[in-house]
Design an enzyme around this catalytic site. Structure first.
Site, mmCIF file in Angstrom:
data_model
loop_
_atom_site.group_PDB
_atom_site.id
_atom_site.type_symbol
_atom_site.label_atom_id
_atom_site.label_comp_id
_atom_site.label_asym_id
_atom_site.label_seq_id
_atom_site.Cartn_x
_atom_site.Cartn_y
_atom_site.Cartn_z
ATOM 1 N N ARG A 188 46.574 47.245 43.994
ATOM 2 C CA ARG A 188 45.279 47.149 44.678
ATOM 3 C C ARG A 188 44.667 48.527 44.958
ATOM 4 N NH1 ARG A 188 45.510 42.594 49.058
ATOM 5 N NH2 ARG A 188 43.278 42.533 48.608
ATOM 6 N N ARG B 289 48.017 36.173 59.870
ATOM 7 C CA ARG B 289 46.983 37.121 59.432
ATOM 8 C C ARG B 289 45.692 36.383 59.080
ATOM 9 N NH1 ARG B 289 48.644 41.539 55.162
ATOM 10 N NH2 ARG B 289 46.431 41.828 55.536
ATOM 11 N N LYS C 154 37.784 34.780 57.498
ATOM 12 C CA LYS C 154 38.414 36.104 57.692
ATOM 13 C C LYS C 154 37.766 37.125 56.760
ATOM 14 C CE LYS C 154 42.409 36.934 55.435
ATOM 15 N NZ LYS C 154 42.383 38.118 54.540
ATOM 16 N N ASN C 155 37.552 36.739 55.493
ATOM 17 C CA ASN C 155 37.063 37.704 54.503
ATOM 18 C C ASN C 155 35.567 37.938 54.573
ATOM 19 O OD1 ASN C 155 39.674 38.012 53.769
ATOM 20 N ND2 ASN C 155 39.545 36.815 51.883
ATOM 21 N N ASP D 156 42.630 33.078 45.922
ATOM 22 C CA ASP D 156 43.234 32.847 47.240
ATOM 23 C C ASP D 156 43.677 31.406 47.435
ATOM 24 O OD1 ASP D 156 41.109 35.177 49.093
ATOM 25 O OD2 ASP D 156 42.805 35.463 47.737
ATOM 26 N N CYS E 188 50.614 46.060 48.241
ATOM 27 C CA CYS E 188 51.092 44.889 48.980
ATOM 28 C C CYS E 188 51.760 43.947 47.989
ATOM 29 C CB CYS E 188 49.936 44.198 49.688
ATOM 30 S SG CYS E 188 48.770 43.545 48.517
HETATM 31 C C1 EPZ Z 1 39.161 40.488 48.561
HETATM 32 O O1 EPZ Z 1 40.125 41.502 48.340
HETATM 33 C C2 EPZ Z 1 39.816 39.524 49.533
HETATM 34 N N1 EPZ Z 1 40.118 40.236 50.779
HETATM 35 C C3 EPZ Z 1 41.104 38.974 48.922
HETATM 36 O O2 EPZ Z 1 41.655 38.032 49.839
HETATM 37 C C4 EPZ Z 1 40.742 38.258 47.620
HETATM 38 O O3 EPZ Z 1 41.925 37.787 47.003
HETATM 39 C C5 EPZ Z 1 40.019 39.233 46.678
HETATM 40 O O4 EPZ Z 1 38.869 39.783 47.349
HETATM 41 C C6 EPZ Z 1 39.564 38.571 45.395
HETATM 42 O O5 EPZ Z 1 38.696 37.513 45.682
HETATM 43 C C7 EPZ Z 1 39.107 40.489 51.653
HETATM 44 O O6 EPZ Z 1 37.953 40.168 51.411
HETATM 45 C C8 EPZ Z 1 39.480 41.200 52.914
HETATM 46 P P1 EPZ Z 1 38.972 42.880 44.796
HETATM 47 P P2 EPZ Z 1 39.712 42.852 47.545
HETATM 48 O O7 EPZ Z 1 38.495 44.247 45.077
HETATM 49 O O8 EPZ Z 1 38.314 43.230 47.889
HETATM 50 C C9 EPZ Z 1 41.313 45.421 41.584
HETATM 51 C C10 EPZ Z 1 43.328 37.036 51.166
HETATM 52 O O9 EPZ Z 1 44.370 36.431 50.888
HETATM 53 N N2 EPZ Z 1 40.615 46.586 42.165
HETATM 54 O O10 EPZ Z 1 37.985 41.838 44.356
HETATM 55 O O11 EPZ Z 1 40.787 43.835 47.739
HETATM 56 C C11 EPZ Z 1 42.325 44.838 42.562
HETATM 57 O O12 EPZ Z 1 43.536 45.533 42.468
HETATM 58 C C12 EPZ Z 1 42.953 38.294 50.401
HETATM 59 O O13 EPZ Z 1 42.501 36.675 52.055
HETATM 60 C C13 EPZ Z 1 40.702 47.808 41.502
HETATM 61 O O14 EPZ Z 1 41.362 47.932 40.469
HETATM 62 O O15 EPZ Z 1 39.756 42.302 46.044
HETATM 63 C C14 EPZ Z 1 42.432 43.411 42.094
HETATM 64 O O16 EPZ Z 1 43.339 43.359 41.010
HETATM 65 C C15 EPZ Z 1 44.001 38.652 49.352
HETATM 66 N N3 EPZ Z 1 40.045 48.882 42.021
HETATM 67 C C16 EPZ Z 1 41.022 43.092 41.591
HETATM 68 O O17 EPZ Z 1 40.378 44.348 41.376
HETATM 69 C C17 EPZ Z 1 39.289 48.793 43.155
HETATM 70 O O18 EPZ Z 1 38.696 49.813 43.573
HETATM 71 C C18 EPZ Z 1 40.176 42.301 42.555
HETATM 72 O O19 EPZ Z 1 40.179 42.996 43.756
HETATM 73 C C19 EPZ Z 1 39.207 47.542 43.799
HETATM 74 C C20 EPZ Z 1 39.869 46.456 43.283
#
Ligand code: EPZ
Length: 418
Positions: free
Chosen positions: A121, A397, A22-23, A305, A116
């Site tokens: 996020r 999802r 999915k990701n 995850d 969420c």
């Molecule tokens: C991706 O989310 C995945 N989703 C998530 O999977 C996964 O948990 C996550 O990466 C971490 O591996 C998809 O790929 C669609 P991040 P993403 O940006 O890109 C903070 C699932 O269950 N952050 O690496 O949103 C954020 O709040 C989902 O399949 C900022 O502060 O994750 C988090 O605390 C859940 N500012 C941390 O960084 C930003 O601009 C990591 O987020 C972006 C992120």
């Protein structure tokens, strides 16, 4: 809303076909907006997040032809449009269309994703990456407004932390920026590598995906392309834990060991056995589990995850384990629900102390986020009596036919309308 009814106590044996990730699919679908030519994506998982993203692409005017798990997306007719508020609010990953729309059309207006269950996020790193490439990006009224009337220009981007989504936004936008872009402190997840491979097939020039330093030379000269989505390492890890927690044996058909090293290491430390099978990985548990500490980290560390799923496993271990969540500020929604089933877990900030050897008893439990929900299914597989999981749409999802795949391995699990 559907629910799942699970009768615990069966050891699972069989083979599970691991679906496309999915990701990996979500950013690659967004990336099709960059090109005026058709892109064929094969091995798309049949999950609602992917269906939502395909609908969003159609709302932007893309033409989509689907056959089973393949889709040909022709974004030639696509145009930036005021759309998708509801879709974007509901599904964070749709923010990934921002970079491609801006890069191709010089403007984009995308709803801020809603927060969420697992945390606020924010998207500040996505916004600052686009600004560094020369865009004027403003966040107001719940929307991200991005403009780059003179186009994007290559630059050096240093991400404050290796955000997966921000890395993907930066890569996609940089493929259309004039000159070289260097992304430092980039996320190294396999899904980032797969996105770069997909963009490369489309005509982009990208080096270093999978390392902390990624170089992109733009603008790309786009061409028709085809790419097969990588297998889902999180789905594979989930079924690996299902084998370990029930003391059974499951072959994860299509899973790739090189994507799962940290997960396999944790499972082996916990007492499971893992070996390469004819069609993927085989995971076997014999019921004896050892308390094992894990800390979630950016790839190649233990994936956030799979944190909830591993916690369910540790409720059965002989001894205690410490599970630290370092990626999201509140990814412990599954804890009160696991405790309702009889687990012995105490939270101290971002650390959960799990005391093992808990005898779980079935109960009504509530799904919250995607991975918390599946940890409750795993617990239900070994709980005494019946566990009823409500709000199953959370599972849909990101898990394709979860109840069917588990039933085929011997689980007593039924899906029923509410
Ligand atoms: C991706 O989310 C995945 N989703 C998530 O999977 C996964 O948990 C996550 O990466 C971490 O591996 C998809 O790929 C669609 P991040 P993403 O940006 O890109 C903070 C699932 O269950 N952050 O690496 O949103 C954020 O709040 C989902 O399949 C900022 O502060 O994750 C988090 O605390 C859940 N500012 C941390 O960084 C930003 O601009 C990591 O987020 C972006 C992120």
């Amino acid at each position: 809303m559907d629910k799942l009814r699970i009768q615990g106590g069966r050891a699972l044996h069989g083979s599970v076909a691991i679906a496309g990730a999915k990701n990996a699919a979500l950013p690659q679908l967004a990336a099709t907006l960059l090109s005026p030519h058709p892109v064929e994506l094969a091995n798309l998982p049949d999950v609602s997040d992917v269906a939502n993203m395909l609908t969003l692409l159609e709302q932007y005017g893309a033409r989509i032809v689907r056959t089973d798990r393949d889709a040909i997306i022709d974004a030639g007719p696509a145009r930036p449009a005021e759309t998708g508020y509801d879709t974007v609010r509901r599904m964070r990953a749709t923010v990934l269309v921002l970079g491609p729309l801006l890069a191709r059309f010089g403007e984009a207006r995308v709803s801020l994703p809603g927060g969420c269950a697992i945390g606020a996020r924010p998207v500040d790193m996505h916004v600052s990456a686009l600004s560094a490439l020369g865009a004027d990006v403003r966040v107001e009224g719940g929307f991200i407004h991005a403009r780059a009337p003179k186009g994007l220009r290559g630059n050096r981007l240093v991400l404050p932390s290796p955000s997966v989504g921000a890395t993907e936004t930066a890569i996609m936008a940089a493929t259309a920026a004039a000159g070289e872009t260097e992304i430092l402190n980039a996320a190294r997840e396999p899904e980032v590598i797969d996105l770069a491979a997909s963009l490369g097939a489309m005509g982009a020039v990208i080096e270093g995906a999978g390392t902390h330093r990624i170089l992109i030379n733009g603008p790309a000269s786009w061409r028709p392309a085809a790419h097969r989505i990588m297998p889902d390492r999180i789905e594979a890890g989930t079924y690996a834990i299902a084998a370990a927690i029930t003391g059974g044996q499951i072959e994860l058909s299509g899973a790739r060991l090189e994507h799962m090293a940290s997960v396999v290491q944790a499972l082996e430390l916990a007492g499971a056995r893992v070996w390469p099978g004819d069609r993927g990985l085989v995971v076997s548990g014999d019921g004896a589990l050892r308390g094992t500490d894990v800390t979630t980290e950016p790839y190649p560390g233990f994936p956030t995850d799979l944190q909830a799923q591993f916690m369910a496993l540790m409720t059965q271990a002989d001894g205690a384990s410490m599970i630290r969540e370092t990626i999201f500020e509140s990814r412990f929604m599954h804890v009160p629900e696991l405790v309702r089933l009889g687990a012995n877990i105490r939270l101290q900030g971002r650390t959960a102390v799990v005391r093992g050897g808990a005898r779980l008893h079935g109960a009504q439990v509530m799904a919250t986020d995607l991975r918390a929900s599946v940890s409750l299914v795993l617990a239900g597989l070994i709980a005494e009596g019946e566990t009823v999981l409500n709000r199953v749409y959370h599972l849909d999802r990101g898990y394709e036919q979860l109840d069917l795949k588990l039933r085929r391995c011997g689980a007593q699990i039924e899906r029923a309308a509410q």
